[in-house]
Scaffold this active site. Structure first.
Site, mmCIF file in Angstrom:
data_model
loop_
_atom_site.group_PDB
_atom_site.id
_atom_site.type_symbol
_atom_site.label_atom_id
_atom_site.label_comp_id
_atom_site.label_asym_id
_atom_site.label_seq_id
_atom_site.Cartn_x
_atom_site.Cartn_y
_atom_site.Cartn_z
ATOM 1 N N LYS A 1 0.837 -1.206 0.000
ATOM 2 C CA LYS A 1 0.000 0.000 0.000
ATOM 3 C C LYS A 1 0.872 1.256 0.000
ATOM 4 O O LYS A 1 0.692 2.159 -0.820
ATOM 5 C CB LYS A 1 -0.914 0.007 1.228
ATOM 6 C CG LYS A 1 -1.874 1.194 1.258
ATOM 7 C CD LYS A 1 -2.480 1.401 2.627
ATOM 8 C CE LYS A 1 -1.513 2.171 3.504
ATOM 9 N NZ LYS A 1 -2.126 2.621 4.772
ATOM 10 N N ASP B 1 -6.337 0.853 0.931
ATOM 11 C CA ASP B 1 -6.380 1.174 2.361
ATOM 12 C C ASP B 1 -7.745 0.765 2.919
ATOM 13 O O ASP B 1 -8.538 0.113 2.237
ATOM 14 C CB ASP B 1 -6.089 2.653 2.582
ATOM 15 C CG ASP B 1 -7.213 3.561 2.108
ATOM 16 O OD1 ASP B 1 -8.123 3.076 1.397
ATOM 17 O OD2 ASP B 1 -7.198 4.765 2.455
#
Length: 353
Positions: A223, A241
């Site tokens: 991420k 996320d």
């Protein structure tokens, strides 16, 4: 009487041949002979079959049901049931929706992306940064906190430690004190000092522009790597996320709760060129309207495309009170937002407003 005649006569005067005949016609032991005369039905009555027997109609006579009775219908064969016309639903029931095909889901997902582009034409990363190093550190600090709190914290951090070499040589306790507002400050201090040392020792003090290099740095996962690649190097990537995960499931893009699987599944829906901006739009929508606990369904502009409409507040007036940041008339998360941002800048740490 001759001897021949006497030999054919039994002891009771009956002939043996007659006795044999009687034995053949006599009932079996334990069963009494039915000496009753045949029963005849009285006029106007209906004869019923004895238990265990089945009555058959006489040839040529149609069988009719008694008045006031309903003859049971014969079960339909499987072949007949397939061709039968669909039964109407009973009043008050709702017919189950037909499962959405893969093609229909992809078309709906791409339309959501297009309409979000109209709602958030100014979508952008909500972390303040001036270079790839600042974005990398800020993204690591954003774990388990808001971008707003990170943006309020990093100005002092970068003023004291502007380069990887500076941060790698810092005193851990001093770094901890500076980033304390972001939470988990001891673990985060170890991560940002560790990645700074790795950048100094392995990459000449520069942030690498490849996924396989970034994920080797302490505290950096996929991420974080995609945030840096997409926004500092222009390399397309999907940032999964907590907001992206929630909305991807609500919109039925995926059923998984694993970030890596979600990333892979969503990547098959959208062209690669859309990945970075798609991430910004989805995250913007999740922060402003489609919240985790109380989605503002009544104020959402894409309800006609959402299969989860109704999970949140549907009353428009009540939903409008749930809107956040610029959608609700409040400051944004960045202290230094892009020029086209329509909302107010966030206040610095300790300031009111």
């Amino acid at each position: 009487m001759s001897a021949e005649s006497n030999s054919a006569v039994g002891e009771h005067g009956a002939s043996k041949r007659a006795k044999a005949t009687n034995r053949k016609s006599a009932p079996e032991p334990g069963r009494a002979a039915d000496s009753r005369p045949p029963r005849t039905a009285e006029p106007g009555t209906r004869r019923t079959a004895e238990p265990g027997t089945r009555r058959t109609a006489e040839p040529g006579t149609p069988r009719t049901a008694e008045p006031g009775t309903r003859r049971a219908s014969k079960p339909a064969s499987p072949r007949a049931s397939k061709s039968a016309s669909p039964r109407a639903a009973e009043p008050g029931t709702r017919r189950a929706a037909k499962p959405e095909s893969r093609l229909a889901m992809v078309r709906r997902a791409r339309r959501i992306n297009r309409e979000l582009a109209e709602v958030y034409p100014y979508a952008h990363p909500e972390l303040d940064f001036r270079n790839p190093f600042e974005l990398l550190v800020a993204t690591v600090l954003s774990a388990q906190t808001t971008d707003l709190r990170v943006n309020q914290t990093t100005p002092a951090l970068f003023a004291k430690y502007p380069t990887p070499e500076d941060l790698a040589a810092a005193v851990p306790e001093e770094v901890e004190e500076l980033i304390r507002p972001t939470g988990f400050f001891r673990a985060k201090t170890k991560s940002i000092m560790g990645l700074s040392a790795a950048l100094r020792d392995d990459f000449g003090g520069e942030v690498p522009g490849r996924l396989e290099d970034l994920v080797k740095l302490p505290g950096v996962g996929r991420k974080t790597a995609f945030v840096v690649l997409g926004n500092a190097f222009g390399v397309p990537g999907i940032t999964v996320d907590t907001h992206f995960m929630r909305l991807a499931r609500r919109w039925r893009w995926t059923e998984s709760d694993d970030p890596v699987k979600i990333e892979a599944e969503v990547a098959t829906i959208f062209p690669k060129s859309e990945w970075t901006m798609l991430s910004h739009r989805v995250i913007f929508h999740g922060r402003r309207i489609c919240h985790a606990r109380k989605p503002a369904c009544g104020a959402c502009p894409i309800t006609h495309l959402c299969p989860s409409y109704g999970e949140g507040e549907t009353d428009p007036e009540k939903a409008a009170k749930l809107l956040k940041y610029e959608k609700g008339g409040f400051p944004g998360q960045r202290l230094n937002p892009p020029p086209d941002y329509p909302g107010r800048p966030a206040p610095p740490l300790g300031a009111s407003g």
